[in-house]
Design an enzyme around this catalytic site. Structure first.
Site, PDB file in Angstrom:
ATOM      1  N   LYS A 195       0.754  -4.550  -1.389  1.00 50.67           N
ATOM      2  CA  LYS A 195      -0.503  -4.344  -0.667  1.00 50.67           C
ATOM      3  C   LYS A 195      -1.675  -4.799  -1.532  1.00 50.67           C
ATOM      4  O   LYS A 195      -2.060  -4.122  -2.479  1.00 50.67           O
ATOM      5  CB  LYS A 195      -0.718  -2.871  -0.286  1.00 50.67           C
ATOM      6  N   GLY A 225      -5.588   0.975  -9.851  1.00 48.60           N
ATOM      7  CA  GLY A 225      -6.799   1.295  -9.100  1.00 48.60           C
ATOM      8  C   GLY A 225      -7.491   2.510  -9.660  1.00 48.60           C
ATOM      9  O   GLY A 225      -7.346   2.845 -10.848  1.00 48.60           O
ATOM     10  N   THR A 254      -8.743   6.424 -10.401  1.00 46.66           N
ATOM     11  CA  THR A 254      -8.017   7.612 -10.846  1.00 46.66           C
ATOM     12  C   THR A 254      -7.796   8.599  -9.712  1.00 46.66           C
ATOM     13  O   THR A 254      -6.724   9.218  -9.610  1.00 46.66           O
ATOM     14  CB  THR A 254      -8.766   8.276 -12.007  1.00 46.66           C
ATOM     15  N   GLY A 299      -5.013   7.404  -7.677  1.00 48.73           N
ATOM     16  CA  GLY A 299      -3.800   7.526  -8.484  1.00 48.73           C
ATOM     17  C   GLY A 299      -3.242   8.933  -8.478  1.00 48.73           C
ATOM     18  O   GLY A 299      -2.024   9.131  -8.408  1.00 48.73           O
ATOM     19  N   GLU A 354      -1.845   2.515 -13.301  1.00 49.10           N
ATOM     20  CA  GLU A 354      -2.868   1.974 -14.198  1.00 49.10           C
ATOM     21  C   GLU A 354      -4.218   2.295 -13.566  1.00 49.10           C
ATOM     22  O   GLU A 354      -4.572   1.742 -12.521  1.00 49.10           O
ATOM     23  CB  GLU A 354      -2.709   0.473 -14.387  1.00 49.10           C
ATOM     24  N   GLU A 390     -16.862   6.000 -14.785  1.00 47.28           N
ATOM     25  CA  GLU A 390     -16.628   4.562 -14.729  1.00 47.28           C
ATOM     26  C   GLU A 390     -17.564   3.917 -13.716  1.00 47.28           C
ATOM     27  O   GLU A 390     -17.560   4.274 -12.536  1.00 47.28           O
ATOM     28  CB  GLU A 390     -15.171   4.277 -14.351  1.00 47.28           C
TER      29      GLU A 390
END
Length: 494
Positions: free
Chosen positions: A175, A232, A234, A237, A254, A389
């Site tokens: 994807k 992608g 956090t 994730g 990651e 971030e």
């Protein structure tokens, strides 16, 4: 510009898809490049079921490792052959410079070739016997892999998951991000062509662009998907990790970063200035490993940051198709606005904007998703600007007093992805690198990658490892075999 793909790959077939179509936009101009298909939840299920059947077909299941390696080499050759086309598509879709996207395409080719070589030389183990038997440890494919990638470096990210997954003998549902599907679809065509040349089932790969909430969730939750590889944010994730835990399947994640880049008082200043700028402003800061927190020894802080600001002001901002461009547009206008909102937050927290801090002016930039390279100071490391971030061309400069102060501040983050150190003292670099909580530390360089070197994140930056020889084993299951050698019967034989 090469032909723009609009059909998607579902269960080995190219078709439109029954899901909501996606407009992909050129971030340099704001114009729609193409309207790309998307699968429905039912088509995701169709792809997963076809992938499971393809993975079990003798033509693929019984293919010897060196023969799978030939397939990976062929894919690498096709990617290298079409590197210019893949580069142009990625620049159109992401805004990155052509120099960067060509390097990413060649990196993808290298990843397939490296994993082919690793597969050729992979060995299973004859383990030491502790009784009347011979014991072996072997590795077998997992089955169907769900690979979910972000929009910032699609072709390289795709290769980092597809190459080891196929090398390990699996089928893959890929994807790509909804904002940047074009180069992943083009890569899918090359891999399909290689599969056809080797007379292998094309359903081993599906390329399923769409929203994370619909397509990504359908992939992760499907009962036939037995491993997840995700790159992608956090928060996403964590959600994927929770679903994987419920399904009792492995997942590699990651995730985000807020990486420190450190300039010691003994650094080569010219080298450090160039490295700091490249570490944050290449890719327009849209990189998980971007060196977004700059720690400079207090003795040289003011002079170093002053010179840095002058050089940042001179960086050339423009479309990725212009060979003189150093900083391209951000990937999407919505993302540009999110970056601008973070700079507004920094102002409210008391930051000084030393340069940048706005979109560039002028007709050339009017319709694009541009944002000027920005340097901030005057904030503590505890501020939200220093902790969250931003994923854009925004650098925060902070002074430090001694190594203990530096390590405390650098490690004071939920993230632990990367770090850069600039120094002439090799011994100091060694000890400092070992104290930093990060999966990758660069010394007198930055953003250098090797397919042979493992890449992982600590803390909220992720789980698991990509790259390196062991990447293939991460997409396999280990099995132990015992061969009885005793002539006497087992105790209960009679």
């Amino acid at each position: 510009m090469p032909t723009v793909p609009t059909d998607i790959l579902i269960a080995g077939q190219w078709r439109r898809g029954a899901g909501e179509p996606l407009d992909t936009v050129d971030p340099a101009t704001g114009r729609v490049l193409a309207t790309v298909g998307s699968p429905s939840a039912e088509e995701v299920s169709e792809a997963a079921e076809a992938a499971a059947r393809a993975a079990a077909e003798p033509a693929w299941r019984d293919l010897l490792p060196h023969e799978r390696a030939r397939l990976l080499h062929r894919i690498g050759d096709l990617v290298e052959r079409d590197a210019d086309e893949l580069s142009a598509l990625q620049t159109a879709d992401t805004g990155k410079t052509l120099a960067e996207t060509r390097a990413l395409a060649l990196s993808a080719a290298g990843t397939f070739r490296y994993l082919a070589a690793a597969l050729e030389t992979a060995e299973d183990t004859l383990t030491p016997s502790r009784g009347p038997y011979v014991t072996m440890s072997v590795h077998e494919p997992i089955g169907v892999i769900g690979a979910i990638n972000p929009w910032n470096s699609p072709v390289a990210s795709d290769a980092q998951k597809l190459a080891p997954a196929l090398a390990a003998g699996n089928a893959v549902l890929l994807k790509p991000a909804a904002w940047t599907p074009l180069v992943s679809l083009a890569l899918g065509r090359l891999i399909t062509r290689a599969l056809e040349e080797f007379r292998l089932p094309t359903a081993l790969l599906s390329v399923l662009p769409g929203s994370g909430r619909l397509v990504g969730d359908a992939i992760v939750r499907h009962p036939l998907v037995a491993r997840i590889g995700f790159t992608g944010g956090t928060a996403t994730g964590r959600s994927i990790a929770a679903i994987a835990a419920q399904k009792l399947i492995p997942a590699s994640l990651e995730l985000g970063g807020k990486s420190p880049t450190i300039v010691r008082a003994d650094a080569d200043v010219e080298q450090a200035l160039a490295g700091v700028m490249f570490g944050i402003f290449s890719s327009s800061g849209q990189s998980c490993i971007a060196g977004s927190r700059l720690f400079v020894a207090r003795d040289i802080h003011d002079s170093f940051v002053g010179e840095l600001v002058e050089r940042v002001r001179a960086l050339r901002v423009g479309p990725g198709t212009d060979p003189t461009t150093q900083v391209g547009p951000l990937v999407h206008h919505r993302h540009r606005d999110a970056v601008a909102a973070y700079v507004d937050l920094a102002r409210s927290e008391g930051a000084r904007v030393l340069c940048g801090g706005s979109a560039p002016e002028g007709e050339r930039y009017r319709d694009g998703a541009y944002y000027l390279p920005t340097v901030l100071d005057g904030l503590p490391n505890t501020s939200r600007t220093c902790q969250e971030e931003i994923f854009g061309p925004v650098l925060v400069a902070l002074p430090y007093d001694d190594e203990d102060d530096l390590v405390r501040q650098a490690n004071d983050s939920v993230y632990g992805l990367a770090c850069g150190i600039w120094t002439r003292d090799a011994r100091a670099a060694w000890h400092l690198a070992r104290r930093i909580e990060a999966g990758t530390v660069w010394i007198n360089t930055y953003k250098q990658f090797s397919a042979s070197t493992p890449f992982s994140g600590w803390k909220d930056s992720g789980l698991g490892t990509e790259k390196g020889r062991d990447a293939i084993r991460a997409y396999q299951r280990q099995k132990s075999l015992y061969w009885g050698t005793s002539a006497s019967p087992l105790p209960w034989a009679n």
